[in-house]
Design a protein around this motif. Structure first.
Motif, PDB file in Angstrom:
ATOM      1  N   PRO A  46       0.815  -1.219   0.000  1.00 48.84           N
ATOM      2  CA  PRO A  46       0.000   0.000   0.000  1.00 48.84           C
ATOM      3  C   PRO A  46       0.849   1.270   0.000  1.00 48.84           C
ATOM      4  N   TRP A  63      -6.290   1.623   0.327  1.00 52.95           N
ATOM      5  CA  TRP A  63      -6.300   2.204  -1.018  1.00 52.95           C
ATOM      6  C   TRP A  63      -7.517   3.105  -1.061  1.00 52.95           C
ATOM      7  N   ALA A 122      -8.415   1.112  -5.045  1.00 51.74           N
ATOM      8  CA  ALA A 122      -8.374  -0.312  -4.708  1.00 51.74           C
ATOM      9  C   ALA A 122      -8.616  -1.190  -5.932  1.00 51.74           C
ATOM     10  N   ARG A 136      -5.731  -3.428  -7.602  1.00 51.51           N
ATOM     11  CA  ARG A 136      -4.934  -4.410  -6.858  1.00 51.51           C
ATOM     12  C   ARG A 136      -4.859  -5.738  -7.590  1.00 51.51           C
ATOM     13  N   GLU A 146      -2.691   3.978 -11.053  1.00 56.87           N
ATOM     14  CA  GLU A 146      -3.091   5.012 -10.089  1.00 56.87           C
ATOM     15  C   GLU A 146      -3.671   6.230 -10.796  1.00 56.87           C
TER      16      GLU A 146
END
Lengths: 242, 62, 502, 786
Positions: free
Chosen positions: A30, A130, A135, A138, D96
């Motif tokens: 994380p 997250w 999230a 992942r 991200e």
């Protein structure tokens, strides 16, 4: 029996930190809050860092300065100090020379983190998080061995975690070979950091196979280990600069 | 110098120190033995019958 | 049934056990008040994880571990006082054996608590019993601690049996029924038969023999937790004995404080625990401090002289780095404690006309030297002249010496107070010693930049809470059982009478 | 997420304890030898999609692992020549970006008066834009529509250009004036090609980089990393790499030699080396005599001084030592090594290296590139190559349109070609032009965040107030989007179609972007948006954009590259490997390699050591006119590359340090990278900082100021002040301080906002008068304890 080994050519390493993030994405480590990160709680199983690690007064003066950078996965020591101190065998060396961690058994005593001279073991200080949609990315893989969690699935708070040479990728590659009905070859699997290395500075393979790249490189004059004096017999090899 | 790990004795030692659960067993044995000893000792003390001699008052008069 | 116990003793030692007065409840309330915040914060830590502490990479261990070693250390009291002195048939130990042994038990209990608090997953404690590995030093510690705790409880209980029987038999009518029942069960049907006495004494002797190696093993194994790793600063061969000496030292320190507090709480105890005890145990204290200094010098000098690249930065951080306050603070506290114990021995009891040895002189000198110290510390620009500064420093040193002399006399006349002060110094110093063993190494990892560690409010509160719990156990325990071993004191008196008769 | 056991298999065999360990004392190996039962659970459906990364200018090929409809991991595409399977931290962290919680999820309209945002439908956004553009065309001023774009590559660039041209505006402004334009001009004024050279690093023996940040943030970092590592350790003989830089960047510390230099003096060093090379007779005589213009003195309407005499007269190593602070012996050695160990390459400075605000940055690029010419490294193995591009099918000719024609004939809004005669784009000066009264009625911001990424970017906030209609296509609410009227989020590069030319190897190639997952939110590819706008506008513009979707545009344009669409989608990349070097003086040489893009000077295949192109611009100027441009020399001296001391803003006594804004590998050039938490976490690795900006300073300089590591400092320039913490960096020129780029955002998202400071705020906001380049390294600052 294969003896997995990683070789890092520091002369080809360009300190880009791609390995750090590749590892994060592969193994679901994380991102911690900025405050936590400042307090040394960031979890990157493979970290890139400048040398000397401690800013020493004798570092040199302009212009006679040379900064070095190194990158550090787990050394997967042959005589691993972390393994020897674990009271519950939550960390162990498997038969292929990978130092692994059983997240379901770890009691969080942090003896291994203290014992590791390389500082490559990490502790989950807080529940890994997250934020919101983050999230989603992942890694969905979950490796369990004898029913206990080992793979990249998110680790609970309070346990120690570490680089596994992406062992779930090994299991996957073996499985693929089996499905396709052929022998598994040692070059069918590399950890995420090796795959992503921008400078092609990382090599991975079977150290016991005399023909493998890693075993060829291990004979290089530049081949060296990190902190050879630690007595841990680290396996991850470095090829020194120069 | 190689450690003579192929010797059965050392293999046993190795098994002994490095097997999850064996440590617990040893500790359990140790503690079990201690607890048993203590319990037996207490029973031994408590079971002493009055021999009809000087009793409760302490110290015994010499 | 005939009893040699006088009514007087009974009043003093047994009656208070049934007296739950205001004072008692206030103490309990105070203790609960200091325990509660720490416990609440610990619950928070359980929920949020160890992130609420200031632990980080590479400082994976912190205040909890320091507390653990410290508490293990103070548990040494029982072994030394009770077992060693008992084997040596030292007579003055009799009034304090119980306090010493109970300190061992409570110290070990709270030490175990610290380990659980330090664990990331206390819910998995059971794993140590399912998957324990003998190779892991932590397993040795678990084995040793458990065995020591069991043995200590057993030793304490053995010594309690005749007193419990006494309590059973002398319980006032107003005593609650459950207490009578409790005593009745715990006394194991003790009748005081000669054979029982014989067996009890035999058992006590055997336990006293066995508890010594077990105790020493615990302190040694705890030191091995560190010295079996490959971290700089811990690879010291003297770490084992160093821990043992430290343990004896702090154990006696806490014993002094506990005994003195018990004396204060129950004034009657002063008749049993006399100054002889302070003087005699004080000598052991002094010897221990000498040994401790020897080890400290040993550890420091070797590293300083060899200047090994990994070890030396750790030592340097103690000598003049971020741990210098803790290191020198520890040394000053230990020197002060030793001085407090030793100096009065060289001063005569009689009134003296030497003004240097007058208490008033000492107090005045102390006052002025404190002022001078602060002047120097503030670094006022008006005092920046080197001559003035040198003068101030000389004056400060001279006045400080005068103050020491003056205070000596005062200390001589207040043996107990000064011993307690010295003990407090030792306790604090020994806590710092554990801090100085752990923290410099942890903050000076080899491949991680040097860091710092400052305990957070959680860790501080939990630490306070731990010592609160220790005190609470102590207070509650002695509401149920006499704080001195009645039968042993009786035995001692009888032996003295016998000696007198001869 | 549905999980099913993929496998259940024993992979660790039963066996005894490994006997006889080789380790001396490592007998106890703690091996688990029990039969282990490993089970891997993963998702039901998994596939890998090839695409291209858009987080920096390298454009690496990626293979995205899509598990149950989620993009979970990016790997480098081994087929792609740039990254060859590798991927940098930005690319790795791309999920991200995709799953960023701060992404814009739908088109929005801002009420200027209240600043309130309201969610709108795409149809409304399209209608508003079409109406606005039609109104401008009806008013006869289509040139008042301006498009500013950032790192826009591949067909998108030509598509946007075509759109603006169809509308009738010449005002499509690239951000290159912030970074690569100086190098491109250096190339243009010498070799006559307006573009970045490609370097044959794989075959070079000696590489000298003048402040080019090869391994971190050059124009194509991943390509230079691949080339660099191959030349260091990938082949039998090891090449040498020398880095000239006031700061020991990662590139410099990884190089064989780091030669610190007085900031801005690279031209002097290059010319000093040229001096030694000429003097020692190490020049490639064939090349300089037969394929270069202006090596010797020449006569053309009067006597002119050639490069040789000019350099021999002015750049003796002893004198260069004084200019650069580098010992003359070192200069001589470098020159000897460079000329004697070919193939050798001298690499032009990149952003942050030498764009000095004066013309000197371009002179430097010219001087450095001339070193390549002197040793004959132009178009030769192990030398400089010229970039070739995949032939794309030409767009149909634009229908004739009188309004557009009139609009296109007007001068560019950013002053390129008029106010800045040599410039092609002047991104940062758009704000100045608007503030000076240039009429801009509609402004499109594609991939552009000028309010953040330009020196003195706050001017844009003022300038934007004067523009009635601003459209932002950002995926994030960045500093510029916050000022826009229409915020039309574009999907991230993982959710849309696009393409990219492969650059850096000389040979042509195409790399494809394709949506690896369904777009997460109500976003629209800007290409599709403009197609719809065109349709809505009707008339000639609708005719010019007859495609249904941007994907079709790509299919149309990439028809002839040699791979069909399905194959391209599968591989993600297509290229024609193998660079064909042109023979000196051949037709190919003249058409593609030297001089073919000159606009004024003859396209005769001569490499200009005496820049005839530059002569066309400033040849007639008098000394005082030149002085106004910041050029101290006159006559031939002004045309020939020479060292101009940097014209610093700020008095040296008052502002003792030169401020340099450094670009990091991790945070990269794009604003949205700052909102990727993993990148924030690793950004300050070199100085052990995280999630923050910092000021790098030489320890000795810091000591003189009484500063210690991590002290909070105030950094003041004549243009403003910022405050951050100081980090002591031993490998740094005592007169230079560095602040990293891409921190100090006030917008973009939660991870970027309020982290550190933006050093660009206090940089000189001026543009170079001849070229319109942004001034990056001519600002002096003072540093004091805050």
């Amino acid at each position: 029996m294969t003896n997995w080994c990683m070789v890092i050519d520091l002369e080809k390493c360009v300190a880009c930190q791609g390995c750090s993030i590749a590892c994060r994405m592969e193994n679901n480590t994380p991102v911690v809050s900025p405050e936590e990160a400042k307090n040394g709680r960031a979890i990157r199983w493979n970290d890139v860092f400048p040398l000397p690690v401690h800013i020493a007064p004798d570092q040199g003066e302009y212009p006679n300065v040379k900064t070095h950078y190194s990158t550090r996965p787990c050394m997967h020591c042959k005589n691993a100090p972390c393994v020897k101190v674990c009271p519950v065998q939550a960390t162990f060396i498997d038969e292929e020379g990978i130092v692994r961690q059983n997240y379901d058994r770890c009691i969080g005593c942090r003896f291994c983190t203290v014992a590791c001279p390389y500082g490559v073991r990490y502790f989950n200080w807080s529940e890994p998080q997250w934020e919101e949609t983050l999230a989603e990315y992942r890694n969905p893989d979950q490796l369990s061995v004898n029913g206990s969690l080992e793979g990249p699935a998110v680790r609970p708070v309070g346990v120690v975690e570490k680089c596994t040479y992406c062992v779930h990728r090994l299991v996957k590659a073996r499985e693929l070979a089996k499905v396709e009905g052929r022998e598994f070859r040692a070059d069918e699997y590399v950890p995420a950091c090796v795959q992503t290395c921008t400078g092609k500075a990382r090599f991975f393979g079977d150290l016991d196979d005399p023909d493998s790249t890693v075993s060829q490189l291990s004979k290089s004059l530049r081949a060296t280990h990190l902190l050879e004096d630690s007595g841990a017999h680290p396996k991850t090899l470095y090829l020194a600069e120069g | 110098m190689n450690f003579p790990l192929e010797q059965p004795l050392f293999q046993f030692f190795y098994w002994l120190v490095n097997t999850a659960g064996v440590g617990s067993a040893v500790v359990g044995l140790l503690i079990g033995a201690a607890v048993t000893t203590f319990a037996l000792t207490l029973r031994w003390i408590a079971s002493a019958k009055d021999m009809g001699q000087e009793s409760y008052p302490y110290p015994p008069k010499h | 049934m005939q009893q040699t116990l006088t009514l007087h003793d009974r009043d003093e030692l047994i009656t208070p056990l049934y007296k739950f007065d205001r004072k008692f409840w206030m103490v309990i309330a105070f203790l609960i008040a200091i325990i509660t915040p720490g416990m609440l914060l610990y619950v928070r830590q359980l929920v949020l994880g160890l992130g609420v502490t200031d632990l980080n990479r590479p400082v994976f261990w912190g205040a909890y571990l320091v507390n653990f070693i410290f508490l293990i250390g103070i548990s040494m009291a029982g072994t030394v006082i009770s077992a060693v002195l008992q084997l040596l048939k030292v007579n003055w130990r009799r009034p304090i054996t119980r306090i010493a042994e109970s300190l061992t038990v409570f110290g070990l209990m709270t030490a175990g608590l610290q380990i659980i608090m330090d664990m990331g997953r206390p819910d998995r404690l059971i794993n140590t019993l399912l998957y324990g590995r003998l190779q892991a030093p932590l397993m040795w510690d678990i084995a040793s601690l458990t065995l020591y705790l069991l043995t200590a409880v057993f030793a304490l209980y053995l010594q309690l049996i005749p007193d419990i029987a006494l309590l059973r038999d002398t319980a006032p009518a107003a005593a609650p029924e459950w207490r009578k029942k409790l005593y009745s069960i715990l006394s194991l049907g003790w009748t005081g038969a000669k054979e029982q006495w014989r067996r009890l004494e035999k058992a006590i002797t055997v336990v006293s023999v066995f508890i010594i190696p077990i105790g020493i093993s615990l302190h040694t194994v705890t030191s091995w937790l560190f010295s079996t790793t490959v971290q700089p600063g811990w690879k010291s061969t003297i770490l084992g004995p160093y821990f043992v000496v430290g343990a004896i030292f702090s154990g006696i320190g806490l014993l002094f404080i506990a005994v003195s507090l018990a004396r204060e709480y129950n004034k009657h105890l002063k008749e049993y625990i006399t100054e002889t005890f302070y003087i005699n145990l004080g000598w052991i204290f002094i010897v221990m401090s000498a040994v401790w200094f020897y080890f400290t010098l040993n550890e420091t000098l070797v590293v300083v002289t060899e200047q090994e690249t990994l070890e030396f930065p750790v030592m340097a951080s103690k000598l003049f780095g971020q741990f210098a306050p803790a290191f020198w603070g520890m040394n000053i506290l230990m020197i002060a404690a030793t001085w407090i114990l030793v100096a009065p021995k060289f001063v005569s009891d009689k009134p003296t006309r030497n003004p240097l040895l007058q208490t008033v002189t000492g107090l005045v000198a102390t006052g002025i030297s404190v002022i001078l110290f602060f002047l120097l510390w503030l670094q006022l620009p008006a005092l920046s002249d080197p001559n003035i500064q040198t003068g101030l420093i000389i004056a400060f040193v001279l006045l400080f010496i005068v103050a020491l002399f003056g205070v000596t006399k005062w200390m001589k006349t207040r043996l107990i107070t000064s011993t307690v002060i010295a003990s407090a110094f030792v306790l604090f110093g020994m806590w710092l010693e554990r801090w100085n063993i752990l923290m410099p190494t942890l903050t000076h990892a080899r491949l991680i930049p040097y860091t710092t560690y400052t305990p957070t409010i959680t860790e501080i509160a939990v630490t306070i809470s731990t010592f609160g719990i220790l005190t609470l156990m102590f207070v509650v325990f002695y509401k149920f059982f006499p704080s001195i071993s009645i039968w042993e004191v009786e035995e001692g008196r009888a032996l003295e009478q016998i000696a007198d008769r001869r | 997420m549905t999980k099913q056991p993929l496998s259940r298999r024993d992979f660790l065999k039963v066996g005894g304890v490994a006997a006889g360990s080789a380790a001396a004392l490592g007998g106890l190996k703690n091996v688990i030898s029990a039969k282990a039962d490993s089970e891997l659970q993963t998702v039901a459906e998994e596939r890998v999609v090839a695409s291209t990364c858009h987080l920096c200018s390298a454009g690496c090929g990626i293979l995205v692992r899509v598990a149950d409809g989620k993009a979970v991991k990016l790997e480098g595409n081994p087929m792609h020549p740039v990254n060859q399977g590798a991927l940098c931290p930005k690319g790795q962290a791309a999920p991200e970006l995709l799953y960023n919680p701060d992404r814009l999820t739908s088109p929005m309209k801002r009420d200027r008066a209240t600043g309130q945002l309201t969610q709108i439908q795409w149809a409304e956004a399209i209608q508003l834009t079409a109406d606005k553009l039609n109104a401008l065309r009806e008013a006869g001023h289509p040139e008042q529509a301006v498009l500013m774009h950032g790192d826009t590559r591949g067909q998108m660039r030509s598509f946007l250009t075509r759109f603006m041209e169809a509308v009738g505006s010449p005002n499509i402004v690239s951000h290159e004036s912030l970074n690569v334009a100086a190098a491109k001009l250096g190339m243009y004024l010498t070799q006559g090609i307006y573009g970045l050279p490609a370097y044959d690093l794989e075959n070079a023996n000696y590489v000298i980089s003048f402040g080019a940040n090869l391994l971190e943030a050059g124009p194509n970092p991943q390509r230079t990393i691949s080339g660099y590592t191959f030349l260091r350790r990938g082949r039998a003989t090891r090449g040498k790499v020398v880095v000239i830089d006031p700061r020991q960047s990662i590139t410099a510390s990884k190089a064989d030699e780091w030669i610190p230099i007085k900031p801005g003096a690279d031209a002097a060093l290059a010319l000093g080396m040229a001096n030694v090379i000429i003097k020692s007779g190490l020049v490639d005589a064939d090349f300089v005599k037969n394929y270069c213009f202006g090596f010797d003195n020449f006569v053309a309407g009067g006597d002119h001084k050639g490069f040789r005499d000019f350099v021999l007269e002015n750049y003796d190593p002893i004198r260069v030592e004084q200019m650069t602070g580098i010992p003359s012996t070192t200069i001589a050695r470098l020159a000897g090594e460079f000329a004697g160990n070919g193939p050798a390459i001298a690499i032009m400075p990149g952003k942050g290296g030498l764009l000095n605000g004066g013309f000197s940055g371009v002179y430097t690029a010219m001087a450095v590139h001339m070193l390549n010419a002197l040793v004959g490294s132009i178009e030769s193995t192990g030398g400089v190559m010229t970039q070739r591009y995949m032939p794309c099918v030409d767009y149909p000719k634009l229908p004739s349109d009188s309004v557009a024609k009139k609009g296109l004939a007007t001068a560019r809004i950013d002053g390129a070609g008029s106010k800045f005669p040599l410039g092609r784009n002047s991104y940062q000066s758009v704000a100045d032009q608007i503030l000076e009264g240039a009429p801009v009625e509609a402004l499109f911001l594609y991939d552009a965040n000028p309010a953040f990424e330009t020196p003195g970017g706050k001017r844009f906030a003022e300038a934007f107030k004067k523009v009635p209609f601003i459209v932002s296509f950002s995926s994030f609410m960045d500093e510029s989007a916050e000022l826009a009227d229409l915020i039309l989020p574009e999907p991230t590069f993982l959710e849309r179609w696009g393409d990219d030319h492969i650059e850096g190897f000389g040979y042509p190639g195409i790399s494809l972007y394709q949506p690896v997952i369904e777009p997460l939110y109500d976003t629209m590819n800007t290409g599709d948006f403009f197609l719809k706008v065109a349709e809505s506008m009707g008339g000639t513009i609708a005719k010019a954009f007859a495609w249904k979707s941007y994907e079709e545009v790509l299919q149309f344009r990439l028809k002839d590259i040699g791979a069909d669409w399905e194959l391209l989608k599968e591989l993600g990349v297509w290229f024609n490997p193998g660079y064909r070097f042109a023979k000196r003086g051949s037709q190919h040489w003249i058409e593609n390699v030297v001089g073919s893009e000159r606009l004024n000077a003859p396209r005769d295949g001569y490499f200009d050591l005496y820049s005839r192109e530059l002569n066309c611009f400033i040849g007639e100027m008098k000394k005082d006119e030149l002085a106004k441009l910041g050029i101290s020399q006159s006559g031939d001296g002004a045309i020939l590359p020479h060292y101009e001391a940097t014209a610093f803003q700020g008095d040296e006594a008052q502002y003792p340090f030169m401020l340099n804004i450094i670009t990091l590998m991790s945070l990269g050039p794009r604003s949205d990278a700052a909102n990727m938490p993993s990148l924030q976490e690793i950004s300050g690795m070199t100085v052990r900082e995280t999630w923050d900006s910092w000021l790098e300073m030489n320890p000795e300089s810091a000591r003189k100021l009484g500063l210690v590591e991590n002290d909070r400092v105030k950094i003041e320039s004549p243009f403003g002040a910022i405050s951050t913490r100081v980090k002591l960096v031993a490998g740094l020129h005592p007169d230079v301080v560095n602040v990293p780029f891409n921190q100090g955002h006030t917008a973009v998202g939660r991870y970027a906002r309020g982290r550190g400071v933006n050093g660009l705020e206090i940089l000189n906001p001026a543009s170079e008068p001849l070229t319109g380049l942004a001034a990056f390294t001519n600002t002096r600052v003072k540093v004091s304890k805050a």
